[in-house]
Design a protein around this motif. Structure first.
Motif, PDB file in Angstrom:
ATOM      1  N   TYR A   1      24.265  74.610 -23.528  1.00  0.00           N
ATOM      2  CA  TYR A   1      25.059  75.579 -22.782  1.00  0.00           C
ATOM      3  C   TYR A   1      25.396  76.766 -23.671  1.00  0.00           C
ATOM      4  CZ  TYR A   1      29.343  73.977 -25.095  1.00  0.00           C
ATOM      5  OH  TYR A   1      30.304  73.667 -26.019  1.00  0.00           O
ATOM      6  N   LEU A   2      25.704  77.882 -23.018  1.00  0.00           N
ATOM      7  CA  LEU A   2      26.117  79.107 -23.694  1.00  0.00           C
ATOM      8  C   LEU A   2      27.388  79.573 -23.013  1.00  0.00           C
ATOM      9  CD1 LEU A   2      25.498  81.446 -25.686  1.00  0.00           C
ATOM     10  CD2 LEU A   2      24.272  82.534 -23.795  1.00  0.00           C
ATOM     11  N   LEU A   3      28.444  79.794 -23.790  1.00  0.00           N
ATOM     12  CA  LEU A   3      29.745  80.205 -23.279  1.00  0.00           C
ATOM     13  C   LEU A   3      30.129  81.527 -23.921  1.00  0.00           C
ATOM     14  CD1 LEU A   3      32.535  79.705 -21.905  1.00  0.00           C
ATOM     15  CD2 LEU A   3      33.136  78.377 -23.919  1.00  0.00           C
ATOM     16  N   ALA A   4      30.527  82.501 -23.094  1.00  0.00           N
ATOM     17  CA  ALA A   4      30.988  83.792 -23.602  1.00  0.00           C
ATOM     18  C   ALA A   4      32.281  84.162 -22.882  1.00  0.00           C
ATOM     19  CB  ALA A   4      29.931  84.865 -23.369  1.00  0.00           C
ATOM     20  N   GLY A   5      33.252  84.649 -23.636  1.00  0.00           N
ATOM     21  CA  GLY A   5      34.518  85.049 -23.041  1.00  0.00           C
ATOM     22  C   GLY A   5      35.256  85.995 -23.965  1.00  0.00           C
TER      23      GLY A   5
ATOM     24  N   ARG B   1      39.444  87.286 -24.591  1.00  0.00           N
ATOM     25  CA  ARG B   1      40.862  87.222 -24.220  1.00  0.00           C
ATOM     26  C   ARG B   1      41.511  88.582 -24.421  1.00  0.00           C
ATOM     27  NH1 ARG B   1      43.634  83.398 -22.644  1.00  0.00           N
ATOM     28  NH2 ARG B   1      42.384  81.793 -23.623  1.00  0.00           N
ATOM     29  N   PHE B   2      42.118  89.087 -23.341  1.00  0.00           N
ATOM     30  CA  PHE B   2      42.869  90.340 -23.395  1.00  0.00           C
ATOM     31  C   PHE B   2      44.304  90.038 -23.797  1.00  0.00           C
ATOM     32  CE2 PHE B   2      39.417  91.206 -20.443  1.00  0.00           C
ATOM     33  CZ  PHE B   2      38.936  92.404 -20.935  1.00  0.00           C
ATOM     34  N   SER B   3      44.912  90.909 -24.556  1.00  0.00           N
ATOM     35  CA  SER B   3      46.289  90.673 -25.000  1.00  0.00           C
ATOM     36  C   SER B   3      47.309  91.046 -23.930  1.00  0.00           C
ATOM     37  CB  SER B   3      46.578  91.456 -26.283  1.00  0.00           C
ATOM     38  OG  SER B   3      46.382  92.835 -26.058  1.00  0.00           O
ATOM     39  N   SER B   4      46.885  91.725 -22.886  1.00  0.00           N
ATOM     40  CA  SER B   4      47.790  92.067 -21.784  1.00  0.00           C
ATOM     41  C   SER B   4      47.390  91.271 -20.535  1.00  0.00           C
ATOM     42  CB  SER B   4      47.720  93.569 -21.505  1.00  0.00           C
ATOM     43  OG  SER B   4      46.401  93.918 -21.154  1.00  0.00           O
ATOM     44  N   ALA B   5      48.114  91.483 -19.447  1.00  0.00           N
ATOM     45  CA  ALA B   5      47.805  90.834 -18.159  1.00  0.00           C
ATOM     46  C   ALA B   5      47.773  89.309 -18.292  1.00  0.00           C
ATOM     47  CB  ALA B   5      46.503  91.361 -17.580  1.00  0.00           C
ATOM     48  N   TRP B   6      48.861  88.725 -18.765  1.00  0.00           N
ATOM     49  CA  TRP B   6      49.016  87.265 -18.918  1.00  0.00           C
ATOM     50  C   TRP B   6      48.003  86.682 -19.890  1.00  0.00           C
ATOM     51  CZ3 TRP B   6      49.593  85.123 -13.279  1.00  0.00           C
ATOM     52  CH2 TRP B   6      50.825  85.482 -12.768  1.00  0.00           C
ATOM     53  N   ASN B   7      47.535  87.434 -20.834  1.00  0.00           N
ATOM     54  CA  ASN B   7      46.498  86.969 -21.766  1.00  0.00           C
ATOM     55  C   ASN B   7      45.273  86.454 -21.013  1.00  0.00           C
ATOM     56  OD1 ASN B   7      47.915  87.476 -24.214  1.00  0.00           O
ATOM     57  ND2 ASN B   7      49.198  85.707 -23.767  1.00  0.00           N
ATOM     58  N   ALA B   8      44.809  87.220 -20.052  1.00  0.00           N
ATOM     59  CA  ALA B   8      43.661  86.811 -19.233  1.00  0.00           C
ATOM     60  C   ALA B   8      42.403  86.729 -20.089  1.00  0.00           C
ATOM     61  CB  ALA B   8      43.452  87.796 -18.093  1.00  0.00           C
ATOM     62  N   MET B   9      41.570  85.721 -19.822  1.00  0.00           N
ATOM     63  CA  MET B   9      40.294  85.575 -20.509  1.00  0.00           C
ATOM     64  C   MET B   9      39.192  85.336 -19.482  1.00  0.00           C
ATOM     65  SD  MET B   9      38.939  82.989 -23.486  1.00  0.00           S
ATOM     66  CE  MET B   9      38.264  81.696 -22.488  1.00  0.00           C
ATOM     67  N   PRO B  10      38.455  86.388 -19.078  1.00  0.00           N
ATOM     68  CA  PRO B  10      37.279  86.158 -18.243  1.00  0.00           C
ATOM     69  C   PRO B  10      36.178  85.502 -19.083  1.00  0.00           C
ATOM     70  CG  PRO B  10      37.589  88.503 -18.660  1.00  0.00           C
ATOM     71  CD  PRO B  10      38.718  87.781 -19.312  1.00  0.00           C
ATOM     72  N   PHE B  11      35.401  84.628 -18.443  1.00  0.00           N
ATOM     73  CA  PHE B  11      34.355  83.918 -19.179  1.00  0.00           C
ATOM     74  C   PHE B  11      33.163  83.655 -18.274  1.00  0.00           C
ATOM     75  CE2 PHE B  11      37.001  80.687 -17.279  1.00  0.00           C
ATOM     76  CZ  PHE B  11      36.097  79.760 -16.788  1.00  0.00           C
ATOM     77  N   ALA B  12      32.016  83.378 -18.892  1.00  0.00           N
ATOM     78  CA  ALA B  12      30.789  83.006 -18.195  1.00  0.00           C
ATOM     79  C   ALA B  12      30.131  81.865 -18.966  1.00  0.00           C
ATOM     80  CB  ALA B  12      29.843  84.190 -18.099  1.00  0.00           C
ATOM     81  N   VAL B  13      29.550  80.928 -18.235  1.00  0.00           N
ATOM     82  CA  VAL B  13      28.882  79.773 -18.830  1.00  0.00           C
ATOM     83  C   VAL B  13      27.523  79.601 -18.156  1.00  0.00           C
ATOM     84  CG1 VAL B  13      29.009  77.288 -19.293  1.00  0.00           C
ATOM     85  CG2 VAL B  13      31.109  78.617 -19.133  1.00  0.00           C
ATOM     86  N   VAL B  14      26.478  79.366 -18.947  1.00  0.00           N
ATOM     87  CA  VAL B  14      25.147  79.030 -18.449  1.00  0.00           C
ATOM     88  C   VAL B  14      24.789  77.684 -19.054  1.00  0.00           C
ATOM     89  CG1 VAL B  14      22.720  79.714 -18.393  1.00  0.00           C
ATOM     90  CG2 VAL B  14      24.497  81.458 -18.335  1.00  0.00           C
ATOM     91  N   GLU B  15      24.327  76.742 -18.211  1.00  0.00           N
ATOM     92  CA  GLU B  15      24.015  75.386 -18.678  1.00  0.00           C
ATOM     93  C   GLU B  15      22.621  74.961 -18.229  1.00  0.00           C
ATOM     94  OE1 GLU B  15      27.620  72.597 -18.476  1.00  0.00           O
ATOM     95  OE2 GLU B  15      27.931  74.034 -16.840  1.00  0.00           O
ATOM     96  N   HIS B  16      22.005  74.104 -19.027  1.00  0.00           N
ATOM     97  CA  HIS B  16      20.716  73.487 -18.692  1.00  0.00           C
ATOM     98  C   HIS B  16      20.785  72.011 -19.052  1.00  0.00           C
ATOM     99  CE1 HIS B  16      16.445  72.805 -18.249  1.00  0.00           C
ATOM    100  NE2 HIS B  16      16.453  72.256 -19.454  1.00  0.00           N
ATOM    101  N   TYR B  17      20.264  71.160 -18.185  1.00  0.00           N
ATOM    102  CA  TYR B  17      20.277  69.715 -18.419  1.00  0.00           C
ATOM    103  C   TYR B  17      18.943  69.122 -17.981  1.00  0.00           C
ATOM    104  CZ  TYR B  17      21.355  64.786 -17.670  1.00  0.00           C
ATOM    105  OH  TYR B  17      21.325  63.413 -17.689  1.00  0.00           O
ATOM    106  N   ARG B  18      18.381  68.232 -18.813  1.00  0.00           N
ATOM    107  CA  ARG B  18      17.147  67.528 -18.486  1.00  0.00           C
ATOM    108  C   ARG B  18      17.318  66.051 -18.828  1.00  0.00           C
ATOM    109  NH1 ARG B  18      12.265  69.720 -21.493  1.00  0.00           N
ATOM    110  NH2 ARG B  18      12.825  68.130 -22.963  1.00  0.00           N
TER     111      ARG B  18
END
Length: 106
Positions: free
Chosen positions: A24-28, A30-47
């Motif tokens: 998997y690859l995770l990217a995010g 964290r902003f210091s304002s707006a409730w410390n919001a952290m948008p993120f995206a995850v891509v996963e592969h499983y076999r």
């Protein structure tokens, strides 16, 4: 380790001497304002080693974490998952779901 010819059955149980594969690859950010919001995206592969249900799966997720207080985290995430390669039960196809989570430290 099992002797050749004396391995346990793989259907309905665990397959010895093998490994499922995944990444998997995770990217995010964290902003210091707006409730410390952290948008993120995850891509996963499983076999899986034993393709009983499907030969592989891929998923993409995106969401946001909020920290309204230092000890509280609220999370909302949307996911699209898909399998490929028909196993013994046929292909599952696309699956969409939305999850939420509340965590706190006390």
């Amino acid at each position: 380790r099992y002797l050749p010819g004396r391995r346990s059955a793989s259907v309905g149980g665990f397959l010895p001497d093998g490994h499922d594969r995944g990444a998997y690859l995770l990217a995010g950010y964290r902003f210091s304002s707006a409730w410390n919001a952290m948008p993120f995206a995850v891509v996963e592969h499983y076999r899986p080693l034993e393709p009983i249900v499907f030969k592989g799966a891929n998923s993409m997720s995106g969401g946001v974490n909020f920290r309204p207080m230092p000890a509280v985290v609220l999370k909302l995430m949307a996911t699209k998952a898909a399998t490929y390669g028909a196993g013994g039960y046929g292909e599952i196809g696309n699956v969409y779901y939305l999850t939420s989570q509340a965590s706190w430290v006390f």
